[in-house]
Design a protein around this motif. Structure first.
Motif, short mmCIF file in Angstrom:
data_model
loop_
_atom_site.label_atom_id
_atom_site.label_comp_id
_atom_site.label_asym_id
_atom_site.label_seq_id
_atom_site.Cartn_x
_atom_site.Cartn_y
_atom_site.Cartn_z
N VAL A 55 13.21 1.08 36.83
CA VAL A 55 13.48 2.31 37.58
C VAL A 55 12.80 3.48 36.88
O VAL A 55 12.91 3.64 35.66
CB VAL A 55 14.99 2.57 37.71
N PHE A 56 12.08 4.28 37.66
CA PHE A 56 11.45 5.51 37.18
C PHE A 56 12.03 6.68 37.97
O PHE A 56 12.40 6.53 39.14
CB PHE A 56 9.94 5.47 37.39
N CYS A 57 12.09 7.84 37.33
CA CYS A 57 12.58 9.04 38.00
C CYS A 57 11.55 10.15 37.88
O CYS A 57 10.92 10.32 36.83
CB CYS A 57 13.90 9.51 37.39
N VAL A 58 11.38 10.91 38.95
CA VAL A 58 10.46 12.04 38.98
C VAL A 58 11.27 13.30 39.26
O VAL A 58 12.05 13.35 40.22
CB VAL A 58 9.38 11.88 40.06
N THR A 59 11.09 14.32 38.42
CA THR A 59 11.79 15.59 38.57
C THR A 59 10.80 16.69 38.88
O THR A 59 9.75 16.78 38.24
CB THR A 59 12.57 15.94 37.29
N ASN A 60 11.13 17.50 39.86
CA ASN A 60 10.32 18.67 40.21
C ASN A 60 11.00 19.91 39.66
O ASN A 60 12.00 20.38 40.20
CB ASN A 60 10.16 18.76 41.73
N ASP A 61 10.48 20.44 38.55
CA ASP A 61 11.04 21.64 37.93
C ASP A 61 10.46 22.92 38.53
O ASP A 61 10.80 24.02 38.08
CB ASP A 61 10.76 21.63 36.43
N GLY A 62 9.59 22.78 39.52
CA GLY A 62 8.96 23.94 40.12
C GLY A 62 9.85 24.64 41.13
O GLY A 62 11.00 24.28 41.35
N THR A 63 9.28 25.63 41.78
CA THR A 63 10.02 26.42 42.76
C THR A 63 9.66 26.06 44.19
O THR A 63 10.19 26.65 45.13
CB THR A 63 9.75 27.92 42.54
N ARG A 64 8.76 25.10 44.37
CA ARG A 64 8.36 24.65 45.70
C ARG A 64 8.37 23.12 45.75
O ARG A 64 8.31 22.47 44.71
CB ARG A 64 6.95 25.16 46.04
N PRO A 65 8.44 22.55 46.94
CA PRO A 65 8.37 21.09 47.05
C PRO A 65 7.06 20.55 46.49
O PRO A 65 6.05 21.26 46.45
CB PRO A 65 8.47 20.84 48.56
N ALA A 66 7.08 19.31 46.04
CA ALA A 66 5.88 18.65 45.51
C ALA A 66 5.63 17.37 46.29
O ALA A 66 6.51 16.53 46.43
CB ALA A 66 6.07 18.34 44.03
N SER A 67 4.41 17.23 46.82
CA SER A 67 4.00 16.02 47.52
C SER A 67 3.10 15.22 46.59
O SER A 67 2.04 15.69 46.17
CB SER A 67 3.25 16.36 48.81
N LEU A 68 3.51 14.00 46.27
CA LEU A 68 2.85 13.20 45.24
C LEU A 68 2.61 11.78 45.74
O LEU A 68 3.08 11.39 46.81
CB LEU A 68 3.73 13.15 43.98
N GLU A 69 1.86 11.02 44.93
CA GLU A 69 1.71 9.59 45.15
C GLU A 69 1.99 8.88 43.82
O GLU A 69 1.88 9.48 42.76
CB GLU A 69 0.28 9.22 45.61
N TRP A 70 2.33 7.59 43.91
CA TRP A 70 2.51 6.82 42.68
C TRP A 70 2.10 5.38 42.94
O TRP A 70 2.05 4.91 44.07
CB TRP A 70 3.95 6.89 42.18
N ARG A 71 1.79 4.69 41.84
CA ARG A 71 1.47 3.27 41.93
C ARG A 71 1.77 2.60 40.59
O ARG A 71 1.64 3.22 39.53
CB ARG A 71 0.00 3.06 42.29
N PRO A 72 2.19 1.33 40.62
CA PRO A 72 2.39 0.59 39.37
C PRO A 72 1.05 0.11 38.83
O PRO A 72 0.14 -0.25 39.59
CB PRO A 72 3.27 -0.59 39.80
N VAL A 73 0.90 0.11 37.51
CA VAL A 73 -0.32 -0.35 36.86
C VAL A 73 0.07 -1.12 35.60
O VAL A 73 1.20 -1.05 35.13
CB VAL A 73 -1.26 0.82 36.49
#
Length: 261
Positions: free
Chosen positions: A40-58
């Motif tokens: 399990v991985f967690c991503v936190t957005n500490d910014g003031t706007r939404p964040a649109s991201l991508e991820w992949r296992p490697v």
């Protein structure tokens, strides 16, 4: 697709691009825990706007630095010496910093900052450098990384953030060029999408059938962070194969699994 967002939508039904502007420094990727052949991985957005991201296992790199918790770090590889940086509050209330060599690594070795002489038990790791060959000079390590949870560690151990962090915690190789973080021609079907509201955390599960797995977090083809799964931290509840690639319950279930005490 993994989504944790309540952003206002534009007139065409999509997310307004102007609202998706949190920068790389505002996004944190943390390996939370493992359960058998899942991580399990967690991503936190500490910014003031939404964040649109991508991820992949490697596949994890053969040489790597893994922050286990605020006071412990694991180094994988062959190195003649490792320098660990410690931050602490001295007896006079002033912030102290100490950079000390810990010795070499032959395969895998775990370092605890509390083993350093002259630092209090509540010292935290701020950074680490590993050297393949002599000379061992601070700032000239072949592999280096800063603690990606440095601010959170300060809040836990010091009660507040006393020293500003200036890095995303990724492993860095001084020999790599400026374009080392660019990812070229990644097929779209290899990427999962992730949208996170400001101030929110989203956790997701990844298959790890062959041991540790790494996750790359990207935006528009650029790697923002890459972290290896937390092999030493068991998840607080079983994770099923059906949850791979999906939001895994409440983030509170997993971010608390990384016990820093």
């Amino acid at each position: 697709m993994v989504t944790s967002s309540s952003a206002e939508t534009a007139t065409d039904g999509g997310v307004d691009p102007a609202c998706t502007e949190s920068g790389p420094a505002d996004v944190r990727l943390v390996p939370a825990c493992t359960d058998d052949d899942l991580a399990v991985f967690c991503v936190t957005n500490d910014g003031t706007r939404p964040a649109s991201l991508e991820w992949r296992p490697v596949e994890p790199p053969e040489e790597r630095i893994e922050f286990v918790d605020c006071q412990t770090v694991r180094v994988v590889g062959e190195f003649v010496d490792v320098i660990v940086g410690a931050t602490f509050v001295a007896a006079d209330g002033q912030i102290g910093n100490l950079f000390e060599p810990f010795g070499g690594v032959d395969g895998v070795r775990t370092f605890d900052v509390r083993e350093l002489e002259g630092v209090p038990d509540d010292a935290i790791i701020d950074g680490i450098e590993a050297f393949r060959d002599d000379p061992v000079l601070p700032g000239a390590g072949d592999l280096a990384a800063t603690n990606p949870e440095f601010d959170a560690c300060q809040e836990e151990f010091f009660g507040e953030v006393l020293v500003e962090s200036g890095s995303d915690g990724e492993d860095e190789d001084p020999e790599d060029g400026a374009d080392a973080e660019a990812v070229e021609d990644v097929p779209a079907d290899e990427l999962e999408t992730l949208t996170i509201d400001a101030g929110e955390t989203t956790c997701f599960a990844v298959e790890a059938p062959n041991g540790p797995v790494a996750v790359q977090l990207l935006r528009d083809g650029e790697v923002l962070a890459e972290r290896t799964s937390a092999a030493d931290v068991d998840c607080s509840r079983p994770i099923s194969a059906d949850e791979v690639g999906a939001v895994v319950g409440s983030p509170d279930e997993f971010v608390d699994d990384r016990d820093r005490s």
